[in-house]
Design a protein around this motif. Structure first.
Motif, PDB file in Angstrom:
ATOM      1  N   GLU A 105       0.830  -1.210   0.000  1.00 42.70           N
ATOM      2  CA  GLU A 105       0.000   0.000   0.000  1.00 42.70           C
ATOM      3  C   GLU A 105       0.865   1.261   0.000  1.00 42.70           C
ATOM      4  OE1 GLU A 105      -3.773   2.001   2.367  1.00 42.70           O
ATOM      5  OE2 GLU A 105      -3.179  -0.066   2.760  1.00 42.70           O
ATOM      6  N   ALA A 106       1.958   1.248   0.752  1.00 44.82           N
ATOM      7  CA  ALA A 106       2.864   2.398   0.777  1.00 44.82           C
ATOM      8  C   ALA A 106       3.524   2.596  -0.586  1.00 44.82           C
ATOM      9  CB  ALA A 106       3.926   2.212   1.853  1.00 44.82           C
ATOM     10  N   SER A 107       3.842   1.473  -1.264  1.00 42.44           N
ATOM     11  CA  SER A 107       4.441   1.542  -2.597  1.00 42.44           C
ATOM     12  C   SER A 107       3.453   2.113  -3.619  1.00 42.44           C
ATOM     13  CB  SER A 107       4.894   0.140  -3.030  1.00 42.44           C
ATOM     14  OG  SER A 107       5.377   0.159  -4.356  1.00 42.44           O
ATOM     15  N   SER A 113      -2.237  13.488  13.371  1.00 39.49           N
ATOM     16  CA  SER A 113      -2.791  12.595  14.403  1.00 39.49           C
ATOM     17  C   SER A 113      -2.853  11.164  13.910  1.00 39.49           C
ATOM     18  CB  SER A 113      -4.197  13.065  14.808  1.00 39.49           C
ATOM     19  OG  SER A 113      -4.159  14.366  15.344  1.00 39.49           O
ATOM     20  N   GLU A 114      -3.276  11.012  12.637  1.00 38.84           N
ATOM     21  CA  GLU A 114      -3.391   9.670  12.076  1.00 38.84           C
ATOM     22  C   GLU A 114      -2.016   9.029  11.916  1.00 38.84           C
ATOM     23  OE1 GLU A 114      -5.868   6.878  11.735  1.00 38.84           O
ATOM     24  OE2 GLU A 114      -6.773   8.879  11.594  1.00 38.84           O
ATOM     25  N   GLU A 115      -1.028   9.848  11.529  1.00 44.66           N
ATOM     26  CA  GLU A 115       0.336   9.330  11.396  1.00 44.66           C
ATOM     27  C   GLU A 115       0.892   8.911  12.747  1.00 44.66           C
ATOM     28  OE1 GLU A 115       2.307  12.576   9.465  1.00 44.66           O
ATOM     29  OE2 GLU A 115       2.297  11.575   7.501  1.00 44.66           O
ATOM     30  N   ARG A 116       0.582   9.703  13.786  1.00 45.80           N
ATOM     31  CA  ARG A 116       1.053   9.378  15.131  1.00 45.80           C
ATOM     32  C   ARG A 116       0.449   8.044  15.605  1.00 45.80           C
ATOM     33  NH1 ARG A 116      -0.704  13.564  17.468  1.00 45.80           N
ATOM     34  NH2 ARG A 116       1.031  14.896  16.836  1.00 45.80           N
ATOM     35  N   GLY A 160      -3.234   2.754  14.405  1.00 46.32           N
ATOM     36  CA  GLY A 160      -3.994   3.138  13.215  1.00 46.32           C
ATOM     37  C   GLY A 160      -3.633   2.251  12.042  1.00 46.32           C
ATOM     38  N   SER A 161      -4.140   2.618  10.885  1.00 43.60           N
ATOM     39  CA  SER A 161      -3.852   1.859   9.668  1.00 43.60           C
ATOM     40  C   SER A 161      -3.257   2.785   8.620  1.00 43.60           C
ATOM     41  CB  SER A 161      -5.120   1.209   9.123  1.00 43.60           C
ATOM     42  OG  SER A 161      -6.020   2.199   8.641  1.00 43.60           O
ATOM     43  N   LEU A 162      -2.459   2.209   7.734  1.00 47.87           N
ATOM     44  CA  LEU A 162      -1.854   2.983   6.660  1.00 47.87           C
ATOM     45  C   LEU A 162      -2.921   3.496   5.693  1.00 47.87           C
ATOM     46  CD1 LEU A 162       0.742   4.034   5.417  1.00 47.87           C
ATOM     47  CD2 LEU A 162       0.960   1.871   4.171  1.00 47.87           C
ATOM     48  N   PHE A 163      -3.978   2.715   5.540  1.00 48.22           N
ATOM     49  CA  PHE A 163      -5.074   3.130   4.659  1.00 48.22           C
ATOM     50  C   PHE A 163      -5.667   4.462   5.131  1.00 48.22           C
ATOM     51  CE2 PHE A 163      -9.668   3.332   4.006  1.00 48.22           C
ATOM     52  CZ  PHE A 163      -9.729   3.316   2.615  1.00 48.22           C
ATOM     53  N   LEU A 164      -5.905   4.587   6.428  1.00 50.09           N
ATOM     54  CA  LEU A 164      -6.481   5.825   6.961  1.00 50.09           C
ATOM     55  C   LEU A 164      -5.504   6.999   6.810  1.00 50.09           C
ATOM     56  CD1 LEU A 164      -8.418   4.868  10.226  1.00 50.09           C
ATOM     57  CD2 LEU A 164      -9.319   5.950   8.155  1.00 50.09           C
ATOM     58  N   VAL A 165      -4.204   6.726   7.004  1.00 51.20           N
ATOM     59  CA  VAL A 165      -3.204   7.786   6.828  1.00 51.20           C
ATOM     60  C   VAL A 165      -3.243   8.309   5.389  1.00 51.20           C
ATOM     61  CG1 VAL A 165      -0.742   8.324   6.807  1.00 51.20           C
ATOM     62  CG2 VAL A 165      -1.690   6.907   8.632  1.00 51.20           C
ATOM     63  N   ASN A 166      -3.247   7.353   4.431  1.00 51.16           N
ATOM     64  CA  ASN A 166      -3.281   7.740   3.020  1.00 51.16           C
ATOM     65  C   ASN A 166      -4.588   8.461   2.667  1.00 51.16           C
ATOM     66  OD1 ASN A 166      -0.762   6.627   2.589  1.00 51.16           O
ATOM     67  ND2 ASN A 166      -1.570   4.642   1.906  1.00 51.16           N
ATOM     68  N   TYR A 167      -5.684   8.000   3.240  1.00 52.88           N
ATOM     69  CA  TYR A 167      -6.986   8.611   2.969  1.00 52.88           C
ATOM     70  C   TYR A 167      -7.011  10.054   3.492  1.00 52.88           C
ATOM     71  CZ  TYR A 167     -11.968   9.585   3.216  1.00 52.88           C
ATOM     72  OH  TYR A 167     -13.193  10.176   3.079  1.00 52.88           O
ATOM     73  N   ARG A 168      -6.537  10.233   4.741  1.00 55.27           N
ATOM     74  CA  ARG A 168      -6.495  11.586   5.312  1.00 55.27           C
ATOM     75  C   ARG A 168      -5.566  12.491   4.492  1.00 55.27           C
ATOM     76  NH1 ARG A 168     -10.887  10.960   8.417  1.00 55.27           N
ATOM     77  NH2 ARG A 168     -10.550   9.667  10.282  1.00 55.27           N
TER      78      ARG A 168
END
Length: 463
Positions: free
Chosen positions: A215-217, A412-415, A422-430
């Motif tokens: 997902e990060a890629s 906040s999501e990254e923290r 948290g999840s990487l999906f939410l970080v990317n979405y935010r």
């Protein structure tokens, strides 16, 4: 000094490519160079020069004239006639013409009416139109119209320069918008790359699942794709703005990568464009060049109407000349020696003259309708643009708050993600929502800038 400063400024463009520090081209500097050196701006100034040349041409109808008519015929050693007729004419403003004339004719078969004394015959007199052509004639109307054409050309010139400046300013705003978009995507490419490396390191350490690396890629690739799109948009807008940058002697300038727009334009635009107009009542359109051009057109038609009205009168031309054989003795000019003439003509139905007058009256009505419609249109455009500006100001403030909130949300999501909650999906979405709001803010700023410049374009205040 001014020319030297201009040259040095653009030399800095050419050497700036190799420098790390970019050079900022502000909106104020940019407009200054467009006004000074753009070929179309220079071309627009030729409009008034052309009208001045036409005015000079129309004045030529009042130039004094010398006419010489010489005819001679000799056959079988017999001089049939030898006729010399020289005239000096001075046209005046009204239907009056002053004349000085010299005649010297001789010959065996000369018509008796052309006989002159041995030393010739001098005359001085005047010809005058007593009806048609006295108070209005083609020569007088042409000169009056040419004077108005000069003023009309000035109004047209202002409009042409106003339009080219608006196009140039819009290109600058587009350049600024694409520059800001490129910066945003460049920053998020760095973020995506850092996040991908962190996730990959954590995966190898056994702290993150393999799916997170995928997902990060994917997120990194999307950011790189967005950056490339923004990059090509910026390159195209840079080439577009180069169309408006010129040096003296019509030398075009191409911007280098080190030249960037001023990102603080939003804080300076009102000062640079003088666009701090609050409402439509603050704007006077009576002196608007478009209205003035229409009014000048009406004035020209009014002169034409006066001429067409005068053409309804009969032609009554009177000519009277004093005759003398000695031009040195003015006392010899008396009413006993003279030459006079009278010409009278009058069309019975005046169909052509009446039709010409009617057509001119219809054109006047048409221009009156055009003036009224233009006034209403200008007022409505100004009012609509002012409301548009106010709306974009509100939208821009709301988006500024949204960007601030989304930045906090992403942090906040990254923290939470770093803490494993948290999840990487939410970080990317935010983050995607943050990018979207930032781009919306840039677009809104662009539309706000355009609305401000469009307002000045409508009221013709850019030049």
């Amino acid at each position: 000094m001014k020319k030297l400063a201009v040259v040095l400024f653009f030399i800095s463009f050419s050497i700036g490519f190799s420098q790390e520090n970019s050079t900022v081209l502000s909106l104020e500097e940019y407009i200054g160079y467009v006004k000074a050196f753009h070929p179309i701006v220079k071309q627009a100034k030729l409009i008034t020069s052309e009208s001045e040349a036409k005015l000079l041409k129309s004045r030529g109808a009042f130039d004094p004239k010398i006419e010489v008519d010489y005819n001679r015929k000799t056959f079988k050693s017999t001089e049939y006639y030898d006729k010399l007729n020289a005239t000096f004419k001075i046209p005046t403003w009204y239907g009056i013409e002053l004349k000085g004339k010299y005649e010297n004719n001789e010959g065996t078969y000369l018509n008796p009416e052309y006989n002159t004394p041995t030393d010739g015959l001098y005359s001085a007199g005047v010809s005058i139109s007593l009806a048609k052509g006295l108070l209005a004639n083609d020569r007088m109307a042409t000169l009056k119209q040419a004077k108005i054409y000069t003023k009309q050309a000035q109004a047209k010139q202002n409009q042409v320069i106003n339009e080219i400046l608006y196009d140039a300013i819009t290109s600058y705003f587009n350049w600024l918008k694409n520059y800001q978009s490129q910066i945003i995507f460049s920053d998020f490419v760095v973020n995506a790359e850092t996040r991908f490396n962190n996730v990959k390191t954590n995966y190898l350490a056994g702290d993150k699942p393999a799916i997170d690396t995928l997902e990060a890629s994917i997120n990194l690739k999307n950011r790189l794709l967005d950056f490339e799109k923004a990059k090509i948009g910026y390159i195209k807008s840079t080439l577009e703005i180069s169309n408006y940058l010129w040096l003296e002697n019509n030398l075009p300038v191409e911007l280098t990568d080190s030249i960037t727009p001023d990102i603080e334009t939003i804080n300076k635009i009102d000062l640079v464009l003088n666009s701090s107009i609050l409402n439509v009542s603050d704007v006077s359109i009576e002196n608007h060049p478009k209205l003035k051009e229409l009014q000048f057109k009406r004035d020209i038609l009014t002169i034409d109407k006066r001429l067409k009205t005068n053409n309804l009168l009969p032609r009554v031309d009177l000519e009277y000349n004093f005759l003398t054989t000695d031009y040195n003795d003015i006392n010899l000019l008396n009413t006993a020696n003279y030459k006079s003439g009278l010409i009278i003509s009058f069309p019975l139905f005046l169909r052509k003259e009446r039709a010409d007058l009617k057509l001119t009256k219809l054109k006047l009505q048409d221009i009156d309708f055009d003036i009224s419609a233009t006034k209403v249109s200008l007022k409505n455009k100004i009012d609509a643009t002012l409301q548009e500006i106010e709306s974009y100001k509100i939208q821009n403030q709301l988006l500024l708050n949204l960007v601030t909130d989304y930045k906090q949300l992403v942090k906040s999501e990254e923290r939470k993600f770093d803490l494993g909650e948290g999840s990487l999906f939410l970080v990317n979405y935010r983050e995607a929502k943050l990018i979207e709001s930032q781009l919306k803010k840039i677009d809104t700023e662009f539309m706000l800038f355009n609305s401000k410049s469009n307002l000045l374009r409508v009221i013709n205040s850019l030049n």
